[in-house]
Design a protein around this motif. Structure first.
Motif, short mmCIF file in Angstrom:
data_model
loop_
_atom_site.label_atom_id
_atom_site.label_comp_id
_atom_site.label_asym_id
_atom_site.label_seq_id
_atom_site.Cartn_x
_atom_site.Cartn_y
_atom_site.Cartn_z
N ARG A 148 0.84 -1.21 0.00
CA ARG A 148 0.00 0.00 0.00
C ARG A 148 0.87 1.26 0.00
N GLN A 149 1.98 1.22 0.72
CA GLN A 149 2.87 2.37 0.75
C GLN A 149 3.48 2.60 -0.63
N LEU A 150 3.85 1.52 -1.33
CA LEU A 150 4.37 1.66 -2.70
C LEU A 150 3.32 2.27 -3.63
N LEU A 151 2.07 1.86 -3.45
CA LEU A 151 0.99 2.42 -4.27
C LEU A 151 0.85 3.92 -4.04
N LYS A 152 0.98 4.35 -2.79
CA LYS A 152 0.90 5.78 -2.47
C LYS A 152 2.06 6.54 -3.09
N GLU A 153 3.26 5.97 -2.99
CA GLU A 153 4.45 6.64 -3.49
C GLU A 153 4.45 6.80 -5.00
N THR A 154 3.73 5.92 -5.69
CA THR A 154 3.73 5.94 -7.16
C THR A 154 2.39 6.39 -7.73
N ALA A 155 1.54 6.95 -6.91
CA ALA A 155 0.21 7.39 -7.37
C ALA A 155 0.34 8.53 -8.38
#
Length: 399
Positions: free
Chosen positions: A147-154
């Motif tokens: 989920r953190q990766l998804l936020k960082e690459t949004a």
């Protein structure tokens, strides 16, 4: 709800039943009662193994039966039994000790875990067997790191189209009237052939995975005549987690998917195709495109979508392709020794597919390259499946 990435493998039950299969060949017999004790210990620490899966709610429910009930002793393996395995009412794994070949065949639920997680599970089982006690492991199934990766690459614009206009496919063989059976097709490059492949790949500055994908794509291309190779390549997302989380036991689904589209003529040399695959994969890796295979699904989950709606979202970005590829990487012999029984050979594969659907699973064991395909077919279709694999082997040897 448990790990939402389980939903990736609940799409298309009628087309592909989601399992992972491993076959371990030992130099001599193991202690069956000791294996049963180890299975009971592991199931105590990872209770989902002795639970049934409810697809409507993405949850597990404990089954009231002994953990040792999943261990079977047989004279020879019969993969047709997989047809009767129901993950919605039965445990999430089954183990068969094959007396005549000193082999341990383990089937695992691909709803519960992916190939990398399955290897971790096998390692825990072996460790528990060898220590002859409950290792009291803690299994992590959260996806907070993802989920953190998804936020960082949004907000990025990344191409990861999972519905190519020119898909790879094999021709359907006219039925010979015979009954279809479940069969594991296996071919191996000997040590000299494998070492030559490693050396030539390194000399050309490309990865083994690039060569495997190119060889498989070119074989299938010969049968459908398309001018490009479109393949999906799963990737283990554990290696993108924070360092501390990478070391955790994660018997769960942590697989994303890269999608490549590489122009290739039918007579293009394998080395050239492999280079183009290498470049396409490098771009996908740089963009972390694997996150796009489930980004929209997680977004809809957070907005309260139903399981059925989430499955529909998965179909757009992680759907079942007729032709599929997976690289299960290295199988570590030392991690899988049971007592003084040493693993002589080992290979891992995925679900059984009805021909002409076809998945190649690649893995290495003691530096030998293994090619495996689990197929459901008539005798003629099974021979066709073997021919496809032999062609792939010839392509690999041509590098």
């Amino acid at each position: 709800m448990v790990d939402p990435l389980n939903i990736l493998h609940t799409v298309g039950f009628q087309t592909l039943y989601p399992i992972v299969r491993c076959e371990l060949v030992y130099n001599h017999a193991i202690e069956l009662e000791r294996l049963k004790l180890a299975v009971a210990h592991v199931a105590n620490d990872i209770p989902e193994l002795m639970s049934c899966y409810e697809i409507k709610t993405n949850t597990y429910h404990p089954i009231d039966r002994p953990a040792t009930s999943v261990v079977h002793e047989v004279d020879r393996i019969n993969d047709d039994l997989v047809a009767d395995w129901d993950l919605e009412s039965q445990p999430q794994w089954q183990l068969y000790w094959v007396k005549k070949t000193n082999s341990l065949v383990v089937y695992g639920s691909h709803i519960f875990t992916d190939g990398a997680g399955f290897k971790q599970l096998l390692n825990v089982l072996a460790k528990t067997y060898n220590e002859d006690q409950d290792c009291q492991v803690k299994n992590h199934t959260d996806i907070e790191g993802i989920r953190q990766l998804l936020k960082e690459t949004a907000g990025r614009k990344v191409q990861n189209d999972d519905h190519p206009s020119a898909p790879l496919e094999l021709p359907e063989i006219v039925s010979d009237g015979k009954e279809r059976h479940y069969r594991v097709i296996h071919a191996q490059l000997d040590l000299a052939e494998s070492e030559t492949l490693y050396r030539r790949s390194k000399e050309q500055g490309i990865h083994l995975n690039d060569v495997f994908m190119a060889a498989f794509g070119k074989v299938i291309q010969q049968y459908c005549g398309v001018g490009e190779i479109n393949l999906a390549c799963p990737t283990d997302m554990r290696k993108f987690l924070p360092e501390g989380e990478q070391k955790q036991l994660r018997v769960q689904n942590m697989t994303g998917r890269y999608n490549i589209h590489v122009p290739a003529t039918l007579d293009e040399p394998l080395a050239e195709t492999a280079w183009n695959v290498h470049r396409a994969m490098d771009q996908q890796k740089e963009e972390r495109a694997f996150l796009e295979s489930f980004r929209s699904m997680i977004g809809r989950l957070d907005n309260g979508a139903s399981i059925a709606e989430l499955q529909g979202e998965v179909e757009k970005n992680y759907h079942i392709r007729g032709i599929s590829y997976t690289n299960l990487a290295i199988i570590d012999a030392d991690q899988l020794q049971l007592g003084d029984s040493v693993v002589r050979d080992a290979w891992i594969s995925g679900g059984f597919r009805t021909m002409p659907l076809y998945q190649i699973a690649v893995s290495t064991f003691r530096r030998h390259v293994n090619l495996v395909a689990n197929v459901i077919g008539t005798p003629t279709e099974i021979q066709f499946a073997k021919a496809v694999m032999n062609q792939m082997k010839l392509f690999l040897l041509s590098l």
